[in-house]
Design an enzyme around this catalytic site. Structure first.
Site, PDB file in Angstrom:
ATOM      1  N   GLU A  16     -11.658  -0.453  18.895  1.00  0.00           N
ATOM      2  CA  GLU A  16     -11.868  -1.482  18.856  1.00  0.00           C
ATOM      3  C   GLU A  16     -11.212  -2.216  20.125  1.00  0.00           C
ATOM      4  O   GLU A  16     -11.728  -3.043  20.645  1.00  0.00           O
ATOM      5  CB  GLU A  16     -11.479  -2.423  17.948  1.00  0.00           C
ATOM      6  CG  GLU A  16     -11.949  -2.192  16.445  1.00  0.00           C
ATOM      7  CD  GLU A  16     -13.712  -1.811  16.836  1.00  0.00           C
ATOM      8  OE1 GLU A  16     -14.563  -3.383  17.432  1.00  0.00           O
ATOM      9  OE2 GLU A  16     -14.825  -1.471  16.357  1.00  0.00           O
TER      10      GLU A  16
ATOM     11  N   SER B   8      -4.254  -3.196 -43.966  1.00  0.00           N
ATOM     12  CA  SER B   8      -2.785  -3.374 -44.477  1.00  0.00           C
ATOM     13  C   SER B   8      -1.751  -2.799 -43.801  1.00  0.00           C
ATOM     14  O   SER B   8      -0.652  -2.447 -43.912  1.00  0.00           O
ATOM     15  CB  SER B   8      -2.792  -1.108 -45.247  1.00  0.00           C
ATOM     16  OG  SER B   8      -5.002  -1.555 -45.189  1.00  0.00           O
TER      17      SER B   8
END
Lengths: 776, 158
Positions: free
Chosen positions: A206, A484
């Site tokens: 780039e 439980s």
């Protein structure tokens, strides 16, 4: 104080005259200047334009700096897992260690001399660690050899000095950031976190002159212009990275000359204010790399997660090249729509790297064969551990403001153990299979919390079946009846009165009707719809008999049981209905984990915590969250209770675990099932770990699962793979352990049905030991 | 001039107050070294089976405490605790760093935990009860402190 003498004396009459002369001179100059401008009108235009230009440039300067600073300083808090401490003797297989290295993004190299690289040969691993700053100091980079033997670390050698290392702390796995709401689509990375190849490839493709230009690269522009003229259309761009960054700031894709000029000016201004490194870092986090529906994917950090489902440090060469290829146009090179185009451009990136001498040609040829490897998973996630990071965020909010968490770059050190987390996730994958087997059409959900018994630290947390999805966190927010799971606390309340009760005390497991509020009559039933008559406490608990538990609860009264829940760490009030005793009380998996943690640590309550330390962005210590322990329950009844909960696993409702756990690993736990099989729970612990698993549906419909058929196998798979210590029954001057038969007669080890239970001194059964049949 | 003097006086007072709050972080915090008993001049030794990595962390904790860095010392001790969670002496050491930082209720909690892990170690039990006694006394619970002192004495008697 003496006054300084004036160097020159001026009299009052002289001063006005001198001023007047100056004014006259200035006036003459101005008049002459205006005269020139009057005579040359173009100069007037020139001056006005210059003034306007200066103002405009100043405006652009303000604008671009504002943008840049805004992006730069919003640093989210960085969240880290626990650092792995290595020492000779540590139970850790080479596979587990290499998994940790994978999560850390260490690279496999033949010669691991770079920090963050390793190699393996047989039972040896060579590695070079990354330096890291912790709360209590910096851990330097080290070159090491680790020798593994039978799933342990046998030896650690510093290969530079040849000396034995007794303790070493790895750098911690980065697990996510805490982002502000409007910025939740970013994963900000620092320049030094980017793979070097990414930076090289980016500059090569780039902006080769990036280190030298001043924001604009005239040579590149000329080159592009020539190429475009030759081709008759735009085939090459001449924008520098700085210009591209400016373009990304303002999200304007119009290709007008005026906009280009504006970008160029802003680029030059940026370069004037900021260093190359600052600009490159901003670029890495800002560049547009794709679209996910309505959400734009900005920055390499997020793109790495979005496309490859991994942190940027873990990308391989092909993946790095793919991301760099995307920079040129994420739409044109869309991996989903135009994979061939992207593949060609990726290979062009690789080829260019070879041509420029940054990549080995043979390696590049090999890499070029690789597929794109775009992740098919739900992409774009910010953290692999959304439930845990959610907990961290909530615990931090008690001490920090939201904006500090999302902008100050705080470094948060947590207790997440990625290896324990991974085991938990693997175990919870059973949900899919259970869902199919019980015809739940994909609606079966689940959650789990794993804690360290000693420190109360949360080591793992899963908030739902879709583990990576940061949605409803069931571990914290699914408040459901616990069934439980509350029974042990009824028996605890009884065992706290040793002069009246012990494990061999009797209770009637027979039908009972209780007048509840508003005159309703409540008639609980046993799970098997049977009555079991006169039973011992231990039989009633290990088989989870409802009628016995309700009868005992009614005898003891609600208040002392509720008091125990509070002392175990449950902080909310629960309704004092009789049905609460059978678990109609609603709690989250996290709340249950807190209570079982207190049981596991012998009556010492340790508030569950996820955070160890907070450091500033510069690594300065800010706050520690130390271990806090408070004895809230007398130790002896808890010891006695724990021996009973071990029997639940060995002979009772939890006995399926015996086939799942390694031989000899003793744990304690309790199943929980609610009305119509809507919730399936298992909570339990070893000497080191406590964990709670919940399975159920968000719409609260029946699942067909009991605690034993749903949550238990998940829990069992988890503990089967954890390096964890057995519970031990060691008597002292207050508690003694005896072998007894379920009917209460004394027995001894190895006899069929015999179990080892805790008794307070003087309460154990006496008489002839009975052993009718030896167990096989 | 009068104003200046007032400002100076204010600064001096502020300085004194801040010094006072810094030095007032618990009984005998000056020169506390990890490993020392609550009784000056005596030492609580780690058990023989303490592993090399834990010994290394203890040495670092001791150094940090001698440098007055109690929060660093704490961090080293917590790391040691994660390696050997059932080493009762480590809990005792942390209890003392809490005590000397005036975190009394936490100090008492850690000392009780230490006691629960080593019921047979009389020297450690006595030291832990002394920590609890000091913590209670500092929190204003003088009756509780006397009770704890008595327990400490029971363990100290030959």
């Amino acid at each position: 104080m003496a006054r300084r003498p004036r160097s020159k004396k001026t009299t009052a009459s002289q001063r006005p005259r001198r001023l007047g002369a100056t004014r006259r001179k200035v006036g003459e100059g101005l008049r002459r200047g205006w005269g020139i401008i009057r005579h040359w009108p173009w100069l007037r235009i020139l001056l006005v334009s210059a003034a306007v230009s200066i103002l405009y440039v100043a405006y652009l300067d303000y604008h671009v700096r504002h943008q840049f600073e805004g992006k730069r300083w919003a640093l989210p808090a960085h969240v880290y897992a626990r650092p792995l401490e290595l020492f000779p003797g540590l139970v850790l297989s080479q596979t587990e260690f290499r998994e940790e290295l994978r999560l850390l993004g260490y690279r496999l190299n033949y010669q691991p001399i770079e920090p963050g690289s390793f190699s393996a040969q047989g039972d040896q691993v060579f590695l070079t660690t990354r330096p890291f700053t912790f709360w209590d100091g910096a851990e330097p980079m080290r070159h090491l050899k680790l020798v593994f033997q039978s799933n342990r670390i046998n030896e650690i050698i510093d290969t530079e000095t040849g000396t034995v290392v007794n303790l070493l702390r790895m750098d911690p796995v980065f697990i996510g950031g805490i982002y502000p709401r409007h910025h939740e689509d970013r994963i900000l990375i620092k320049l030094d976190e980017a793979p070097p190849l990414l930076l090289t490839a980016l500059l090569v493709m780039e902006d080769r002159n990036f280190p030298d230009h001043f924001g604009v690269d005239p040579k590149a522009i000329a080159r592009a212009l020539l190429a475009n003229l030759r081709a008759g259309s735009t085939v090459q761009g001449g924008s520098t990275l700085t210009q591209q960054l400016v373009k990304n700031f303002f999200l304007d894709n119009r290709r007008t000359l005026w906009r280009k000029l504006k970008e160029a000016i802003m680029a030059i201004l940026l370069e004037a204010h900021y260093s190359k490194n600052e600009i490159l870092e901003a670029y890495l986090n800002e560049v547009y790399l794709g679209q996910d529906g309505s959400r734009a994917i900005h920055g390499f950090g997020l793109a790495s997660r979005f496309y490859f489902d991994k942190p940027i440090q873990q990308l391989n060469t092909a993946e790095v090249a793919t991301l760099v290829a995307l920079v040129r146009g994420p739409t044109y090179y869309s991996p989903h729509r135009f994979p061939k185009r992207l593949l060609d451009r990726r290979n062009l990136v690789l080829q260019t790297l070879v041509e420029q001498g940054f990549l080995d040609a043979a390696l590049a040829n090999q890499v070029k064969q690789a597929a794109l490897g775009i992740s098919p998973n739900t992409p774009g996630i910010l953290t692999h551990y959304p439930a845990f990071v959610d907990l961290v965020r909530r615990q931090l909010r008690q001490d920090y403001r939201e904006e500090d968490l999302t902008s100050e770059g705080l470094r948060i050190f947590t207790s997440l153990d990625p290896l324990v987390q991974q085991r938990t996730e693997t175990s919870l994958r059973q949900i899919s299979e259970l869902d199919k087997r019980y015809h739940q059409n994909g609606a079966l959900e689940g959650a789990a919390v794993v804690t360290n018994v000693t420190t109360g630290e949360v080591q793992a947390m899963v908030g739902g079946r879709d583990i990576r999805f940061a949605g409803f966190n069931r571990a914290l927010d699914a408040v459901r009846p616990v069934g439980s799971l509350l029974k042990p606390f009824i028996y605890l309340t009884a065992l706290q009165q040793p002069d009246k009760y012990n494990w061999l005390s009797h209770i009637e497991d027979t039908s009972i009707s209780i007048k509840a509020q508003h005159g309703e009559v409540w008639t609980p039933k046993n799970y098997d719809l049977q009555e079991h008559g006169d039973v011992t406490f231990i039989t009633a608990l290990s088989h989870s008999y409802n009628l016995a538990a309700v009868r005992l609860g009614m005898t003891l009264g609600f208040e002392p049981i509720e008091g125990n829940l509070k002392r175990l760490g449950f902080q909310r009030d629960i309704p004092s209905y009789p049905s609460t005793l059978l678990g109609a009380a609603e709690m989250s998996p996290f709340e249950v984990a807190q209570m079982y943690e207190t049981l596991a640590s012998g009556g010492f309550q340790t508030p569950l915590r996820a955070i160890r330390e907070v450091l500033t962005v510069n690594g300065k210590p800010l706050q520690r969250f130390p271990i806090r322990v408070q004895q809230t329950l007398e130790a002896e009844p808890i010891q006695v209770l724990n021996s009973g909960l071990m029997q639940v696993v060995q002979q009772g409702t939890g006995s399926r675990l015996m086939n799942m756990l390694p031989a000899g690993l003793l744990v304690a736990g309790k199943t929980g099932t609610t009305d119509d099989l809507r919730d399936s729970w298992f909570a339990g612990y070893s000497a080191d770990h406590a964990a709670v698993v919940w399975l159920g549906r968000d719409d609260n419909q029946p699942t067909g699962l009991t605690g034993a058929s749903g949550a238990l196998p998940v829990w069992g798979e988890l503990f089967a793979g954890l390096p964890t210590q057995s519970l031990q029954l060691v008597g002292d001057d207050k508690v003694e352990y005896h072998w007894v038969l379920p009917d209460g007669r004394p027995s001894h080890d190895g006899c069929k049905g015999a179990m080892q239970l805790g008794f307070l001194h003087g309460t154990a059964p006496v008489g002839q030991e009975v052993c009718e049949t030896r167990s096989p | 001039m009068q104003f200046l003097r007032l400002v100076l006086l204010g600064l001096v007072i502020a300085g004194l107050v801040s010094c006072a709050s810094v030095s007032n972080n618990g009984p005998g915090s000056e020169g506390y070294s990890v490993g020392e008993s609550v009784i000056p001049g005596t030492v609580i030794k780690p058990p023989d089976e303490t592993s090399p990595p834990v010994r290394l962390l203890l040495a670092q904790a001791r150094q940090a405490s001698q440098d007055g860095q109690l929060s660093s010392a704490e961090s080293y001790l917590e790391r040691a605790l994660r390696i050997e969670p059932r080493n009762a002496v480590l809990w005792n050491y942390i209890a003392k760093t809490y005590l000397y930082q005036a975190r009394y209720s936490q100090a008492a909690g850690m000392a009780s935990k230490s006691n629960s892990l080593a019921p047979a170690d009389k020297v450690l039990q006595a030291d832990n009860w002394r920590i609890i006694a000091q913590a209670r006394a500092q929190s204003g619970d003088s009756a509780g402190a006397r009770l704890a002192e008595r327990r400490a004495a029971e363990y100290s008697s030959p």
